[in-house]
Write an enzyme that holds these catalytic residues in place. Structure first.
Site, mmCIF file in Angstrom:
data_model
loop_
_atom_site.group_PDB
_atom_site.id
_atom_site.type_symbol
_atom_site.label_atom_id
_atom_site.label_comp_id
_atom_site.label_asym_id
_atom_site.label_seq_id
_atom_site.Cartn_x
_atom_site.Cartn_y
_atom_site.Cartn_z
ATOM 1 N N ARG A 268 26.306 -24.407 -14.076
ATOM 2 C CA ARG A 268 26.466 -23.598 -15.286
ATOM 3 C C ARG A 268 26.516 -22.131 -14.901
ATOM 4 O O ARG A 268 25.795 -21.677 -14.016
ATOM 5 C CB ARG A 268 25.325 -23.847 -16.272
ATOM 6 C CG ARG A 268 25.391 -22.958 -17.505
ATOM 7 C CD ARG A 268 24.318 -23.293 -18.517
ATOM 8 N NE ARG A 268 24.588 -24.558 -19.196
ATOM 9 C CZ ARG A 268 23.792 -25.087 -20.117
ATOM 10 N NH1 ARG A 268 22.654 -24.491 -20.437
ATOM 11 N NH2 ARG A 268 24.096 -26.218 -20.692
ATOM 12 N N MET B 290 -6.319 -2.239 -4.020
ATOM 13 C CA MET B 290 -6.164 -2.217 -2.575
ATOM 14 C C MET B 290 -5.798 -0.815 -2.079
ATOM 15 O O MET B 290 -5.299 0.014 -2.834
ATOM 16 C CB MET B 290 -5.107 -3.223 -2.135
ATOM 17 C CG MET B 290 -5.565 -4.670 -2.271
ATOM 18 S SD MET B 290 -4.333 -5.832 -1.637
ATOM 19 C CE MET B 290 -5.226 -7.379 -1.758
ATOM 20 N N ARG C 279 28.098 -20.149 -20.503
ATOM 21 C CA ARG C 279 27.457 -19.651 -21.724
ATOM 22 C C ARG C 279 27.378 -18.135 -21.651
ATOM 23 O O ARG C 279 27.383 -17.547 -20.572
ATOM 24 C CB ARG C 279 26.039 -20.208 -21.874
ATOM 25 C CG ARG C 279 25.935 -21.714 -21.991
ATOM 26 C CD ARG C 279 26.334 -22.189 -23.386
ATOM 27 N NE ARG C 279 26.011 -23.591 -23.562
ATOM 28 C CZ ARG C 279 26.790 -24.601 -23.183
ATOM 29 N NH1 ARG C 279 27.914 -24.346 -22.562
ATOM 30 N NH2 ARG C 279 26.437 -25.852 -23.404
ATOM 31 N N ILE D 101 18.307 4.668 -20.861
ATOM 32 C CA ILE D 101 18.450 3.466 -20.044
ATOM 33 C C ILE D 101 19.800 3.433 -19.340
ATOM 34 O O ILE D 101 19.956 2.775 -18.319
ATOM 35 C CB ILE D 101 18.264 2.187 -20.880
ATOM 36 C CG1 ILE D 101 19.397 2.014 -21.886
ATOM 37 C CG2 ILE D 101 16.906 2.188 -21.580
ATOM 38 C CD1 ILE D 101 19.414 0.660 -22.567
ATOM 39 N N ASP E 60 0.809 -1.222 0.000
ATOM 40 C CA ASP E 60 0.000 0.000 0.000
ATOM 41 C C ASP E 60 0.843 1.274 0.000
ATOM 42 O O ASP E 60 0.322 2.352 -0.255
ATOM 43 C CB ASP E 60 -0.919 0.037 1.229
ATOM 44 C CG ASP E 60 -1.975 -1.053 1.197
ATOM 45 O OD1 ASP E 60 -2.334 -1.473 0.087
ATOM 46 O OD2 ASP E 60 -2.430 -1.480 2.266
#
EC number: 2.7.1.11
Length: 847
Positions: A631, A260, A724, A594, A218
């Protein structure tokens, strides 16, 4: 008698699997010679072998006063990000040389004790960042309301040796914690009087330190801009409304969306701003007595200008001026009334969907930083220190007195109850009130004629986007255009940046044309740039051409939105004023990139959208890495020469390592990380969350890129683990902008137009001498400020690297390393440049 070691009391027969010296310690501790155990333990170097973990860093030398035991608990309603808090607290506590405990099931676990209070190790919280809800549980506990329950809680804490408590919950949970601390001395006296413990045994626990963190969707606690989980809940709401808008527009329907917020309308308000809703109802600011007429008037106006959809967002605690509840059904019946608007209307109640799912990037960052700060606050607290709550103001993590924040929060509810709504709004933070005004400005465009300025004060303002697309650009344009139209200004779109301005202004349609509000009103949730954008600078387009066009189109001001190129453009325009008088108009920049690399601000539009996309991508990649158990994925992030995206992304996904341009990459760093990963995987116990991620900025190194690092890891692993590379690329520019980027875009864009408005028309002489006539708006610390571009370009800009000289987030890199378990490494040497580099190469001077 010293307290027994609970590790062996709980499971005594599991001792047979421990080494010989541990068995010897057990026998001594449970024999008449147990008093010798404290002497034997250091002699033989005994320790609990379950605590060993290759990722656990060496304890920090800062805590040398004895091993403190810190417990972490979540309480009240769950919220996304709580698991991030637990992870940060556990790992930071261990890093600081403390024992970390988790209390399962909230206060219920504290009262019941037993196995609901568990010691946590480093690897126990692995992978928790990407989990929703709270993994240590939360439950209502009526027993804690009674003194007997609090007495039992105190006993359980002492049995486990816990003398500090970190609680993540709502205002009710935090109020209970403060009361618990206030009663602590009397609870200990009662335990001694009952014969539970001796006075000597209780002496080390005489002072209880408690720190609170606010976990609430909230965002209802006063004194903080955001609570952990609120932006995740807002994201769920905006996602749902964006979906609803498509069907609403298709059928020309109205939707009433209930969210809410019993005593706080933050979710409804911010969702209204972010989605461009037609009307909202919040508890703090009921509409005037004629709310029915007001809503119908605005909706009717929107329908008349051609809008096909109507969205009304209502908080569950919405009231009218008389304190009577306003329900979604009441609103629906009014919109559907055949004698009124007669709209085909539906009700959507989102309910607990708002609580679900994983935390967005911002909540993960907030949870992590506040969790780290909470551990520091516990260790720095003294018996006289007031119970504090960890808050955030704009971009700054701060400590505030807990009960003051709780009391201010309760004042809001009391003000609403006595219908003093002006006080209720005043008790909310400044951003809340400002966002409410922003919403009213954007939803009632050209409805309130009293907002119009006199004809002589109205301006023609050019809107131009410069640089790469970023989430929130369209929302900023929409907010700025809405304010202009409401005030009587004429906003003009300059399509495709300065390149479009210079080369296509005379086309049909031209690059310069007025906005259509019906079209712009639908841009709130759109990604990219609807008016286009281009990286070309005014000097590249032709400064004389740009100056002549500004004069030709009679612009009184320029509003630029963009990244470092936009900042550079404003700098060029400012410097060219002496040569071209037509450039003596006010101009301001709203940073949108960005990379978050624009000097003069700590936040840029689009950076939050980028982080959400990167975190979502990494969560999926990490799942793949986990599935194969051993990995490592090396992920390349965007960001230019700014490591903001990589660092904050690493904070949000729990990266094992992060490589940034500010620090660089060296062979020694890679070697240290390879050794660390080999050790980690060698001791891997098979947890499903065992995947590892390394994040590298695209320009962290001229040589070591994601593919090469992945190849090095694969080669040096000698078959012990796989590696990778992953490159999300332009996915990071995002699709639908995040709610934070949308809301801040509207708020900051309106601020920018208000700033330009102060200058008015025909102010060439004033503009020449006033440094505030060319500015960049930004969030710095706890304030929204306008800074003169001249000051920023001369004092705050690292021009060669296209980034600010200083960045608030650089210290977060250390937190990423600490919580990722990364061992210490040698930092790369700084590059030599210029004459010194040549002299060193020639051997003229020593390196």
């Amino acid at each position: 008698m010293p307290l027994p070691d609970t590790r062996f009391l709980l499971r005594p027969f599991s001792i047979v699997i421990y080494p010989f010296w541990t068995l010897l310690a057990f026998l001594y501790r449970h024999s008449p010679l147990r008093f010798l155990s404290s002497t034997l333990q250091p002699l033989f170097g005994l320790r609990n072998t379950t605590d060993i973990d290759p990722e656990t860093p060496e304890p920090s030398p800062l805590n040398m006063s004895g091993k403190k035991k810190i417990a972490i608990m979540t309480s009240g309603g769950d919220s996304p990000g709580m698991n991030g808090v637990v992870r940060a607290c556990v790992r930071m506590a261990i890093h600081m040389g403390c024992d970390a405990y988790c209390i399962y099931e909230g206060y219920e676990g504290l009262v019941r004790g037993g196995d609901l209070i568990r010691k946590m190790n480093w690897y126990d919280v692995r992978g928790w960042l990407s989990e929703g809800g709270t993994l240590i549980g939360t439950a209502r506990c009526m027993a804690f309301f009674e003194r007997a329950g609090r007495l039992a809680a105190a006993k359980n804490m002492i049995l486990h040796g816990i003398d500090a408590l970190i609680i993540c919950g709502g205002d009710g949970s935090l109020t209970g914690a403060d009361r618990f601390r206030a009663e602590w001395p009397s609870l200990l006296d009662e335990l001694a009087a009952n014969g539970e413990f001796t006075t000597q045994e209780l002496q080390p626990f005489r002072h209880l330190n408690i720190v609170g963190l606010v976990g609430s969707i909230d965002n209802d606690l006063s004194g903080t801009d955001a609570t952990i989980g609120c932006y995740s809940a807002l994201a769920r709401i905006c996602y749902a409304v964006d979906l609803i808008e498509a069907t609403a527009s298709s059928h020309s329907r109205a939707f009433v969306v209930e969210v809410m917020g019993r005593h706080c309308g933050w979710l409804a308000l911010m969702a209204g701003v972010a989605t461009g809703a037609d009307f909202i109802f919040i508890p703090e600011k009921p509409r005037e007595d004629n709310w029915r007429e007001e809503m119908c008037s605005i909706v009717e106006h929107h329908r008349k200008i051609g809008k096909r959809k109507t969205i009304v967002i209502i908080a569950e605690g919405a009231l009218d001026r008389e304190g009577n509840k306003i329900t979604p059904t009441m609103v629906k019946d009014l919109l559907a009334d055949k004698d009124g608007l007669g709209l085909d209307t539906r009700i959507t109640t989102l309910g607990h969907v708002q609580r679900g799912g994983t935390a967005v990037a911002y909540d993960r960052m907030l949870a992590t930083l506040q969790g780290v700060e909470a551990v520091k606050a516990v260790l720095e607290a003294t018996p006289e220190t007031k119970t504090c709550v960890i808050a955030i103001t704009e971009n700054k993590i701060v400590r505030k007195p807990l009960m003051e924040a709780v009391q201010d929060t309760k004042k809001v509810a009391k003000a609403i109850e006595r219908q003093d709504f002006d006080e209720a709004m005043a008790l909310r933070d400044a951003e809340f009130s400002e966002q409410y005004k922003s919403f009213m400005m954007t939803t009632a465009v050209q409805v309130d004629k009293e907002l119009l300025l006199p004809e002589r004060e109205r301006m023609r303002i050019g809107f131009i986007n410069v640089g790469a697309p970023a989430g929130g650009m369209n929302a900023a344009v929409r907010g700025g255009v809405a304010y202009c139209l409401s005030r009587g200004h004429e906003p003009m779109a300059i399509y495709n940046g300065f390149a479009g301005f210079a080369r296509h202004h005379a086309d049909n349609p031209g690059a310069v044309r007025p906005f259509n509000w019906l079209e712009v009103d639908g841009w709130a949730s759109k990604g990219g740039s609807e008016i286009g954008t281009n990286r070309e600078l005014p000097s590249e387009s032709g400064m004389e051409t740009i100056a002549n066009l500004i004069e030709q189109y009679k612009f009184d001001a320029l509003f630029l939105i963009g990244g470092f190129e936009a900042f550079h453009a404003v700098s060029q325009l400012r410097k060219a004023r002496d040569q071209y008088p037509s450039l003596c108009i006010p101009m301001t920049l709203l940073p949108a990139t960005i990379s978050n690399n624009v000097p003069g601000t700590e936040y840029s539009l689009g950076s939050d959208t980028c982080l959400n996309e990167l975190v979502e991508y990494c969560d999926k990649i990490k799942q793949s890495a986990s599935a194969t158990r051993r990995r490592v994925f090396v992920i390349e992030t965007q960001g230019g020469r700014s490591g903001y995206v990589a660092t904050l992304g690493g904070l949000g996904v729990g990266a094992s390592a992060v490589y940034t341009p500010e620090e660089g990459v060296s062979l020694d760093m890679l070697a240290a990380d390879v050794r660390h990963l080999k050790t980690v995987f060698a001791h891997d116990q098979g947890q499903s969350r065992a995947g590892r991620l390394i994040l590298i900025n695209e320009k962290a190194s001229k040589v070591y890129n994601a593919k090469l690092i992945a190849d090095i890891l694969r080669e040096e692993s000698h078959g012990r683990f796989e590696s990778r590379e992953g490159i999300p690329g332009h996915m990071q520019q995002g699709g639908v902008p995040s709610p934070m980027d949308r809301c801040r875009a509207v708020r900051l864009a309106i601020r920018c137009i208000q700033h330009l408005e102060q200058f008015g028309r025909n102010v060439h002489n004033r503009v020449k001498v006033d440094p505030m006539s060319a500015t960049v708006i930004g969030i710095k610390g706890a304030s929204v400020v306008f800074t003169p571009v001249k000051q920023v370009e001369e004092e705050e800009t690292d021009w060669p690297n296209r980034r600010p000289k200083a960045a608030y987030w650089l210290g977060m890199k250390e937190i990423v390393d600490i919580l990722g378990g990364r061992p210490k490494y040698e930092h790369p040497e700084a590059d030599l440049t210029g004459i010194k580099a040549k002299d060193v190469k020639r051997g003229i001077v020593p390196p």
